[in-house]
Design a protein around this motif. Structure first.
Motif, mmCIF file in Angstrom:
data_model
loop_
_atom_site.group_PDB
_atom_site.id
_atom_site.type_symbol
_atom_site.label_atom_id
_atom_site.label_comp_id
_atom_site.label_asym_id
_atom_site.label_seq_id
_atom_site.Cartn_x
_atom_site.Cartn_y
_atom_site.Cartn_z
ATOM 1 N N ARG A 108 1.295 -1.246 0.218
ATOM 2 C CA ARG A 108 0.098 0.462 -0.072
ATOM 3 C C ARG A 108 1.288 1.641 0.461
ATOM 4 N NH1 ARG A 108 -5.079 -1.774 3.232
ATOM 5 N NH2 ARG A 108 -5.384 -4.052 3.294
ATOM 6 N N GLU A 114 -5.191 -2.509 -3.531
ATOM 7 C CA GLU A 114 -6.403 -3.292 -2.971
ATOM 8 C C GLU A 114 -6.324 -3.671 -2.181
ATOM 9 O OE1 GLU A 114 -9.283 -2.786 -4.162
ATOM 10 O OE2 GLU A 114 -9.078 -0.986 -6.234
ATOM 11 N N GLY A 169 -15.314 -2.645 9.831
ATOM 12 C CA GLY A 169 -14.314 -3.383 8.297
ATOM 13 C C GLY A 169 -13.979 -5.306 8.673
ATOM 14 N N GLU A 173 -8.892 -5.444 7.983
ATOM 15 C CA GLU A 173 -8.242 -3.725 8.180
ATOM 16 C C GLU A 173 -8.330 -3.173 8.948
ATOM 17 O OE1 GLU A 173 -7.997 -2.146 4.902
ATOM 18 O OE2 GLU A 173 -7.550 -4.060 3.838
ATOM 19 N N GLU A 183 -4.074 4.287 5.433
ATOM 20 C CA GLU A 183 -4.375 2.967 4.477
ATOM 21 C C GLU A 183 -5.303 2.128 3.742
ATOM 22 O OE1 GLU A 183 -3.612 5.060 1.054
ATOM 23 O OE2 GLU A 183 -3.204 6.875 2.256
ATOM 24 N N ARG A 185 -9.658 0.187 4.115
ATOM 25 C CA ARG A 185 -10.941 0.543 3.927
ATOM 26 C C ARG A 185 -12.019 0.172 4.907
ATOM 27 N NH1 ARG A 185 -10.742 -0.581 -1.732
ATOM 28 N NH2 ARG A 185 -9.206 0.750 -2.987
ATOM 29 N N GLU A 187 -15.566 1.298 7.619
ATOM 30 C CA GLU A 187 -16.397 2.832 7.501
ATOM 31 C C GLU A 187 -16.051 3.046 8.514
ATOM 32 O OE1 GLU A 187 -20.152 1.297 6.206
ATOM 33 O OE2 GLU A 187 -19.600 0.172 4.559
#
Length: 205
Positions: A108, A114, A169, A173, A183, A185, A187
């Protein structure tokens, strides 16, 4: 092969693909610098205390400066082969988070990354680590911080006052965030200023 061992091999592959001068999520460290750090941590018990203890940091820096000048293929080989034989029985315990987090630091460190799709077993292993370390990671928060997964698992990482933020998540993550990486993903639920404060926390473990 344990998850720690698989992550080690995958980390070395990613390092080779990115190259020695590629950036990482470890501040100003390049891939080469990160490889040297891993080698010193595992192979130089005289210098490794400087990672955690400031009085020993100058000596650590001098040792790492020497290691980082080795040929890049040699650095990769030393990371790949892992710790000395006397540490291998505790490799999974000692290196699961180290190898996973630093693998993602390499992946990352440049735009366009991704998330990987990890197996349920690997996510479970990371959740167990996260549940143990969450309180330490978010100890400096001045509000309540909770971590939640899509399948309903939840841990209160820190309890303070009436304000709260929930980070949701996958365990992988959430673990990266707990180790200070933004970095990721996730919420976040909470007041915008509170969410920003949680992301800005010193989350060093």
């Amino acid at each position: 092969m344990s998850m720690a061992q698989r992550e080690r091999q995958a980390l070395v592959q990613s390092m080779a693909e990115k190259g020695p001068d590629a950036p990482t999520l470890c501040g100003e460290w390049t891939v080469r610098d990160l490889a040297a750090h891993l080698i010193v941590r595992e192979r130089r018990p005289d210098a490794a205390p400087g990672i955690m203890l400031k009085p020993f940091a100058p000596y650590l820096e001098r040792v790492q400066e020497k290691v980082v000048r080795r040929p890049f293929p040699q650095l990769l080989d030393e990371v790949r082969t892992g710790p000395p034989f006397y540490l291998r029985p505790v490799d999974s315990l000692m290196n699961l988070t180290e190898m996973f987090v630093h693998h993602e630091d390499v992946r990352r460190g440049t735009p366009g990354w991704e998330p990987r799709q990890l197996s349920a077993a690997d996510e479970d292993a990371l959740w167990k680590v996260l549940a143990r370390l969450a309180r330490m990671a978010y100890r400096k928060a001045d509000l309540t911080v909770a971590l939640a997964t899509p399948d309903g698992r939840r841990v209160v990482a820190h309890q303070a006052g009436d304000r709260s933020v929930v980070l949701a998540g996958l365990p992988s993550e959430l673990l990266l965030h707990a180790f200070g990486r933004n970095e990721v993903r996730l919420e976040a639920t909470g007041a915008p200023d509170d969410v920003a404060a949680v992301h800005a926390l010193d989350r060093s473990v």
